[in-house]
Design a protein around this motif. Structure first.
Motif, short mmCIF file in Angstrom:
data_model
loop_
_atom_site.label_atom_id
_atom_site.label_comp_id
_atom_site.label_asym_id
_atom_site.label_seq_id
_atom_site.Cartn_x
_atom_site.Cartn_y
_atom_site.Cartn_z
N LYS A 81 9.63 -7.00 -9.22
CA LYS A 81 10.20 -6.82 -10.56
C LYS A 81 11.68 -7.17 -10.56
O LYS A 81 12.21 -7.69 -11.55
CB LYS A 81 10.03 -5.36 -11.00
N ALA A 82 12.34 -6.87 -9.44
CA ALA A 82 13.78 -7.11 -9.37
C ALA A 82 14.10 -8.60 -9.46
O ALA A 82 15.11 -9.00 -10.02
CB ALA A 82 14.36 -6.53 -8.08
N SER A 111 4.61 0.11 -5.97
CA SER A 111 4.75 0.00 -4.51
C SER A 111 6.08 -0.66 -4.19
O SER A 111 6.75 -1.19 -5.08
CB SER A 111 3.60 -0.82 -3.94
N TYR A 112 6.43 -0.66 -2.92
CA TYR A 112 7.70 -1.32 -2.52
C TYR A 112 7.71 -2.76 -2.99
O TYR A 112 8.70 -3.28 -3.49
CB TYR A 112 7.83 -1.28 -0.99
N ILE A 113 6.56 -3.42 -2.78
CA ILE A 113 6.53 -4.85 -3.08
C ILE A 113 6.64 -5.07 -4.58
O ILE A 113 7.28 -6.02 -5.05
CB ILE A 113 5.24 -5.47 -2.50
N SER A 137 0.81 -1.23 0.00
CA SER A 137 0.00 0.00 0.00
C SER A 137 0.84 1.27 0.00
O SER A 137 0.31 2.36 0.09
CB SER A 137 -0.92 0.03 1.22
N ASN A 138 2.14 1.12 -0.03
CA ASN A 138 3.01 2.30 -0.05
C ASN A 138 4.10 2.13 -1.09
O ASN A 138 4.49 1.01 -1.43
CB ASN A 138 3.66 2.52 1.32
N GLY A 139 4.60 3.26 -1.57
CA GLY A 139 5.67 3.20 -2.56
C GLY A 139 6.65 4.32 -2.34
O GLY A 139 6.31 5.33 -1.70
N PRO A 140 7.87 4.17 -2.87
CA PRO A 140 8.92 5.14 -2.59
C PRO A 140 8.86 6.38 -3.48
O PRO A 140 9.32 7.44 -3.08
CB PRO A 140 10.19 4.34 -2.86
#
Lengths: 81, 698
Positions: free
Chosen positions: B577-578, B570-572, B530-533
């Motif tokens: 993707k990495a 988002s962070y996740i 629910s959050n992203g950088p």
């Protein structure tokens, strides 16, 4: 050849004569497996290993390789009618 | 009276010690661990007359003070350490009236430590059936102690124990057997070297080395300087010590203990004739296994469906009742589904421990060990490995702990290393949902193909465990003598109270232990999703709206686009993707990758993670299965197809399961070497097999 617990047949009894102390776990002594005790062979698992024995009222299962280190004198029992 | 009386319950296994403990404490007990080791510490409070309380410590069962395992070592460490806060004011030795002679061996050893010791003779209800008669006053005099004749089954004699606890100051501390006679010069030398110590204590500290080198060395400093005897000499002395102890016991029992041999036998030999039979024995064992699996995977379905529905309702209710916002979302999408994921396993865990505890209480488990030893030994395992391998179908953690009574280190190590291959119940939800997605719901030869697939996965797990045991047995060069001594206890009807307490305790510790991890993971995941950088995440609405301005999307379509854009940024999403390049050849996308990684905390998290990722990513609430079925690659191919599904199933069948298993293996093997080997070999193998399967099937 020494006659050991491993040579008993089902239902046969023997008196322990000698035990190779180095080859036997201390736990077995503590369960009453000592010279002079009576051993009865109750049951084998398939391939005669492990063996289900009664030493002086202690019911135990041990492996054949351990049984080979417990020398016994067979007790000839008269068949009870 | 404010001070509690410290009481230690000590006794051989199979003497009903735990029954006595349960009778004394009821539910006023707690189970923990001894600091630093995973030996179970059971303690409780017993209420005595006049407001006095006794703290009862139920020590692990042991045959003597010569420890051969971590569990037994706990007993000796406590009894030798007067400074321990649990050092007993009174030791209660629990014995079985039918095995009194053997049980008294431990009693004499504890008496010789000069600790106030009383004797509980348990299972008194069996005396008349077995033709046993006791002369209690005579035994009390000869053993110089107080005796309580108890039947924990009939609940008699418990008050007598309580009386003795109250009276602990008047219990004699005299010794039973003078061990120094076995080698006078040696013991004299020992005493002269350490004049302030009891010579029997010194002897115990010295001889612990032979069996088990884990004693607190500070107790008696520099005993190593006094190792004038070789190990085999010491062992011979120990044998002598045992002989003189038995001589003493025989003298005591000659007059005080009478048994009518004709009244004995009976039930045991009749049951043994069938249960340890060459053919029937195995048939019966197989039927019991079937029954256990039936209970775990069929009967428990009903309570599990109920729990599943219940949590869905609660989650829904929360969402509709609480004011909308981040906090509500956290509760409804993170915490409640997370909790549900733990509670849903209660029926299976409870069934498993119900069966295991009934089998152990009844004495049947020892017969299984007897029957299976030879077969298991072919694969480098022991008859005693059967219990861990069965327990492994619930959870690898109790299973790894259940290996402790395997005497041979090599057999024990192999059992620990292969147990995680057996399919634990946490893998079941993963299997179930993937099977439902990719395996057709048809019948083959009258059998349901989905059911067959599940069974194949179980057989695959068990087969791999046995096969790798065989391989490890060839590879590992560990010299270890395979001492194998199993007591074949009398058959007993299990006490409902004991079984109930065991099931309650084990289930509770599973829920709390695993629950903490799962709950934490679901909250973290929810937060990360629910959050992203970056600004991309924060300005998702704007960016997506600008991008799609010309496309004339409906507001629903737009919202979905926004949500999925948010998730990717988002962070996740960034983390997923990495790692995508590494898992793409296996047929997985980044969402599955995240689920796989987070499921390393606990297997069942896999489904929960996908649920969290998808429900954060979509506006509509739908079942997880439908959401998974609807997932497509960029080119429109389904993500969950036969190839990627099989690849996932195989990955989960072989990979090292979870970090809790790693932690417990580290503890039990006392090194990082083995858990790391498990992690890399098992997971590497899983990756390879999954890769081959996907490339072959796609």
């Amino acid at each position: 050849m020494r006659f050991t617990v491993a040579h008993l047949k089902r239902g046969e009894k023997g008196i322990i004569k000698d035990i190779s102390a180095d080859q036997i776990p201390i736990k077995l002594f503590e369960m009453g497996c000592l010279p002079g005790s009576e051993v009865e062979l109750i049951q084998f698992a398939p391939f005669q290993d492990p063996m289900y024995i009664n030493i002086n009222g202690s019911f135990l299962a041990i492996r054949r390789e351990t049984a080979l280190h417990i020398e016994v004198e067979k007790v000839e029992e008269k068949p009870t009618l | 009276m404010s001070k509690q009386i410290n009481v230690a319950l000590i006794g051989n296994p199979n003497t009903g010690k735990t029954s006595v403990f349960n009778a004394l404490t009821g539910l006023n007990q707690k189970v923990g661990n001894y600091p630093g080791i995973t030996v179970e510490k059971k303690e409780g409070v017993c209420k005595l007359p006049r407001g006095v309380k006794a703290h009862i410590l139920d020590l692990p069962g042991t045959y003597s003070l010569n420890a051969t395992s971590l569990d037994e070592n706990v007993v000796i460490e406590l009894l030798l350490n007067k400074k321990d806060k649990n050092f007993p004011d009174l030791a209660i030795v629990v014995t079985d009236v039918e095995n009194l002679k053997r049980n008294l061996l431990l009693f004499t050893q504890i008496k010789d430590l000069e600790i106030p010791t009383v004797l509980v003779i348990n299972m008194a209800d069996r005396m008349s059936k077995k033709g046993i008669s006791l002369d209690i006053p005579l035994l009390e005099e000869k053993l110089n102690t107080k005796i309580a004749l108890v039947s924990s089954r009939k609940n008699t004699g418990i008050d007598k124990i309580k009386e003795l606890i109250l009276d602990h100051r008047n219990i004699p501390t005299s010794t039973c057997v003078d061990t120094t006679v076995i080698d006078k010069t040696y013991f004299e030398g020992l005493q002269n070297a350490f004049p302030s110590q009891s010579v029997y204590k010194l002897w115990l500290v010295i001889t612990q080395d032979i069996n088990f080198a884990n004693l607190d060395r500070n107790l008696v400093k520099d005993t190593s300087d006094f190792s004038t005897k070789s190990k085999s000499d010491l062992k011979r002395l120990q044998q002598k010590e045992t002989i003189i102890r038995y001589k003493f016991i025989n003298d005591v029992l000659k007059e005080g203990y009478k048994v009518d041999l004709n009244a004995a036998k009976g039930l045991r030999s009749r049951l043994d004739r069938i249960l340890t039979h060459k053919i029937y024995g195995y048939v019966i064992f197989f039927l019991i296994l079937l029954l256990i699996f039936q209970a775990i995977y069929d009967w428990s379905q009903y309570p599990m469906d109920f729990i599943d529905g219940l949590f869905a309702t609660i989650s829904d209710w929360t969402k509709n009742t609480l004011p909308p916002g981040a906090f509500t979302n956290l509760i409804a999408e993170g915490i409640i589904p997370g909790l549900g994921g733990i509670v849903i396993f209660i029926p299976q865990i409870a069934f498993l421990f119900l069966f295991i505890s009934v089998l152990e209480e009844s004495g049947y488990m020892s017969r299984v060990v007897f029957l299976m030893d030879r077969v298991m030994r072919r694969f480098g395992l022991s008859g005693k490995s059967v219990v861990p391998l069965i327990s492994g179908t619930a959870c690898a953690i109790p299973a790894v702990m259940a290996t402790r009574n395997i005497e041979s280190w090599k057999e024990r190590l192999i059992t620990i290393l292969v147990t995680p291959f057996t399919t634990c119940s946490a893998r079941l939800p993963v299997y179930l949902i993937i099977i439902a997605l990719v395996i057709p719901d048809t019948t083959y030869l009258g059998l349901n193909v989905q059911g067959l697939t599940l069974m194949l996965l179980y057989l695959l797990g068990f087969g791999t465990a046995v096969f790798s045991a065989w391989a490890l047995n060839k590879v590992l060069k560990i010299k270890s003598r395979s001492f194998f001594v199993v007591e074949m206890p009398n058959y007993k009807l299990p006490l409902i109270k004991n079984v109930g307490i065991t099931v309650l305790e084990k289930t509770k510790s599973f829920v709390i232990g695993a629950g903490k991890i799962i709950l934490a993971i679901s909250i973290i995941l929810w937060f990360l999703a629910s959050n992203g950088p970056s600004d991309n995440f924060r300005n998702a609405e704007e960016i997506v709206t600008n991008q799609t301005e010309s496309n004339n999307l409906s507001s629903d379509e737009l919202a979905t686009k926004i949500a999925s854009y948010k998730l990717q940024n988002s962070y996740i999403g960034i983390a997923g993707k990495a790692i995508e390049p590494a898992i793409e050849p296996l047929g997985y996308d980044w969402k599955i990758g995240i689920a796989i990684i987070s499921s390393f905390a606990a297997r069942e998290v896999f489904v929960g993670t996908l649920a969290t990722i998808y429900s954060v990513g979509s506006e509509e609430e739908d079942t997880i299965k439908n959401q998974m079925a609807a997932e497509v690659h960029a080119d429109g191919r389904k993500i969950f197809n036969l190839a990627s599904g099989i690849s996932l199933l195989l990955f989960y069948a072989f990979a090292m399961q979870c970090m809790s298993t790693l932690a417990i293996v580290k503890r039990e093997t006392n090194s990082w070497k083995w858990p790391m080997a498990q992690l890399f070999i098992m997971s590497g193998f899983a990756y390879l097999v999954a890769l081959i399967a996907y490339q072959f099937l796609k």
